[in-house]
Design a protein around this motif. Structure first.
Motif, short mmCIF file in Angstrom:
data_model
loop_
_atom_site.label_atom_id
_atom_site.label_comp_id
_atom_site.label_asym_id
_atom_site.label_seq_id
_atom_site.Cartn_x
_atom_site.Cartn_y
_atom_site.Cartn_z
N LYS A 67 -9.18 -4.25 -7.76
CA LYS A 67 -8.48 -5.01 -6.54
C LYS A 67 -7.17 -4.15 -6.33
N VAL A 68 -6.95 -3.76 -4.96
CA VAL A 68 -5.64 -3.13 -4.72
C VAL A 68 -5.04 -3.79 -3.36
N ASN A 69 -3.72 -3.66 -3.26
CA ASN A 69 -3.23 -4.28 -1.97
C ASN A 69 -3.29 -2.93 -0.99
N ASP A 70 -2.51 -3.23 0.28
CA ASP A 70 -2.50 -2.06 1.13
C ASP A 70 -1.80 -0.79 0.49
N PHE A 71 -0.99 -0.96 -0.39
CA PHE A 71 -0.31 0.34 -0.79
C PHE A 71 -1.08 1.19 -1.96
N LEU A 72 -2.54 0.33 -2.32
CA LEU A 72 -3.22 0.85 -3.14
C LEU A 72 -2.95 0.44 -4.62
N GLN A 73 -2.13 -0.40 -4.78
CA GLN A 73 -1.57 -0.85 -5.85
C GLN A 73 -2.44 -2.12 -6.41
N GLY A 130 -16.67 -4.48 -6.40
CA GLY A 130 -16.21 -3.74 -5.42
C GLY A 130 -15.18 -2.78 -6.07
N GLY A 131 -14.77 -2.72 -7.07
CA GLY A 131 -13.73 -1.89 -7.70
C GLY A 131 -12.53 -2.76 -8.01
N SER A 155 -11.42 2.26 -5.88
CA SER A 155 -10.70 1.34 -5.44
C SER A 155 -11.40 0.40 -4.34
N SER A 156 -10.82 -0.74 -4.43
CA SER A 156 -11.73 -1.94 -3.58
C SER A 156 -11.48 -1.53 -2.33
N LYS A 157 -10.45 -0.58 -1.80
CA LYS A 157 -10.20 -0.37 -0.33
C LYS A 157 -10.80 0.79 0.11
#
Length: 453
Positions: free
Chosen positions: A286-292, A283-284, A306-308
């Motif tokens: 792995k990032v948190n809500d800040f795309l970090q 899926g790409g 990005s996973s998001k």
């Protein structure tokens, strides 16, 4: 070896990477950007933009075919070399203008896929680079298929650069890319076959409408083989022989080209992410809500990789803006999934926004479904179109529109009207009170909301 240091090093020069780089340089940071291919990214050079330029000629042919003998005497001939020249007038200037723009801003440019050697270092162009923050914005690449003769497969890049329309072509996969190019080539006179390993095309779209798209393409001469597993491709003198399994039997077909349209995957294989302690999967990154990155705070990811994210240009630009903001000012902006319309540029166009019927049923206690075949409505009949249909979903409790699925020659535009309504929590009743131009496909949306199942 001497090490060059940057505040921010961006990997990927598409809209996401460019947006981050520009935001950071404007805040006085020392920034560099690299790309293994031409600067400018997929959409502008080898994706959305050139595809739409070329497909409008298929749309012209399709429209005139529908109106032949109804006022159109003769279907026009398309000069493919002229089409390619016109397309190239858009794509050829992009790399040079992108590099010029970035360089003038003071951003250093590199031309290679880098490899991480630690959590804060990479090697690129034989140089050792360190950075406080790395941004991965490498996008998607075609999925690699592994079977005998896979090296003979072409990709969407090859279709966009065709010197002439082939006599025949076989597509492996019936997602966005396969369906769109199958429509374009078949309309241009190519004999097209689609081999799909699954049971249906465009599995992420509403099956009620997808069935009509498939029927329309069949009328265009496209042959579909579902539940078909490709075994091998063999190069012959002029053709390629494709061997596949279908309904328990091994079969073969021949065509001039075989195109891999089995899907696209995050472009991360060349980066050696494990050396940077960056976690990623199919899926790409792995990032948190800040795309970090969830495993390395020095790394951000944005855009398709990005996973998001979803593989959509407007979303890439939004994520690039958020990453730039978070690097410059600390993690202050979270990425929240916006309402994003999707479109498949077949003929008719197939579009969707919001929830599918299944998703809506899982989310709400009760829903209303407005569904129908509108092929006998005025707008379809005036074009002599054989397919026009819809499915619109509302939450029964609030009467708000929560999902929309459209199939028409103008669905790429009319879906935006429903996306606007949904973004403003508009109810079915409020929408039906709107006044639109008549006759128009937009005005038809009100008629679609009259009767629910």
């Amino acid at each position: 070896m001497e090490t060059t240091h940057y505040d921010v090093f961006v990997i990927g020069s598409g809209i996401a990477g460019q947006t981050v780089a520009k935001a950071c340089i404007e805040k006085g940071l020392k920034v560099a950007i690299t790309d293994k291919r031409e600067f400018g990214g997929t959409c502008a050079i080898r994706g959305c933009d050139p595809k739409k330029i070329m497909m409008q000629f298929a749309d012209l042919l399709q429209h005139t075919k529908q109106l032949k003998d109804l006022g159109v005497k003769k279907v026009p001939k398309i000069k493919w070399k002229a089409v390619q020249k016109f397309k190239s007038s858009f794509t050829n200037p992009v790399p040079k203008s992108t590099e010029k723009n970035l360089s003038e801003l003071g951003i250093d440019l590199y031309h290679q896929s880098p490899k991480f050697i630690s959590e804060t270092e990479i090697m690129v162009e034989g140089k050792k680079i360190s950075a406080d923050k790395f941004v991965i914005a490498t996008g998607y690449v075609p999925r690699t298929l592994e079977f005998e003769g896979a090296e003979f497969l072409k990709t969407s890049d090859d279709i966009l650069n065709l010197k002439k329309i082939p006599k025949s072509a076989t597509f492996i996969g019936s997602g966005y890319v396969g369906m769109e190019f199958a429509y374009m080539l078949s309309t241009m006179g190519c004999k097209v076959t689609i081999l799909e390993v699954g049971a249906e095309a465009l599995s992420q779209f509403d099956s009620f409408l997808v069935e009509k798209v498939v029927k329309s393409l069949k009328q265009n001469g496209v042959k579909f083989k579902f539940n078909a597993e490709t075994i091998s491709v063999k190069k012959l003198k002029k053709n390629r022989r494709i061997t596949y399994k279908h309904k328990g039997k091994t079969k073969t077909i021949k065509s001039r080209m075989v195109i891999n349209t089995s899907g696209r995957v995050p472009a991360i294989d060349l980066l050696d992410l494990e050396k940077a302690n960056v976690t990623a999967d199919g899926g790409g990154v792995k990032v948190n809500d800040f795309l970090q990155s969830t495993s390395n705070e020095n790394v951000y990811a944005c855009g398709d990789v990005s996973s998001k994210s979803l593989p959509l240009t407007p979303l890439s630009g939004l994520q690039g803006y958020i990453v730039g903001l978070n690097i410059c000012f600390g993690n202050k902006k979270k990425f929240e999934d916006p309402l994003v319309p999707s479109i498949v540029f077949t003929h008719p166009n197939l579009s969707m926004v919001g929830y599918s019927e299944e998703e809506a049923k899982n989310r709400y206690k009760n829903i209303k479904i407005f569904k129908g075949d509108a092929s006998n409505w005025y707008n379809a009949e005036k074009e002599n179109a054989d397919a026009y249909a819809f499915k619109i979903i509302a939450n029964e409790r609030t009467n708000e529109i929560v999902g929309a699925h459209l199939l028409s020659s103008q669905a790429n535009e009319t879906i935006n009207i429903l996306a606007t309504a949904m973004n403003n929590n508009m109810t079915v009743d409020a929408f039906k009170k709107m006044i639109f131009t008549y006759p128009s496909y937009t005005n038809d949306l009100k008629s679609m909301l009259k009767n629910d199942d």
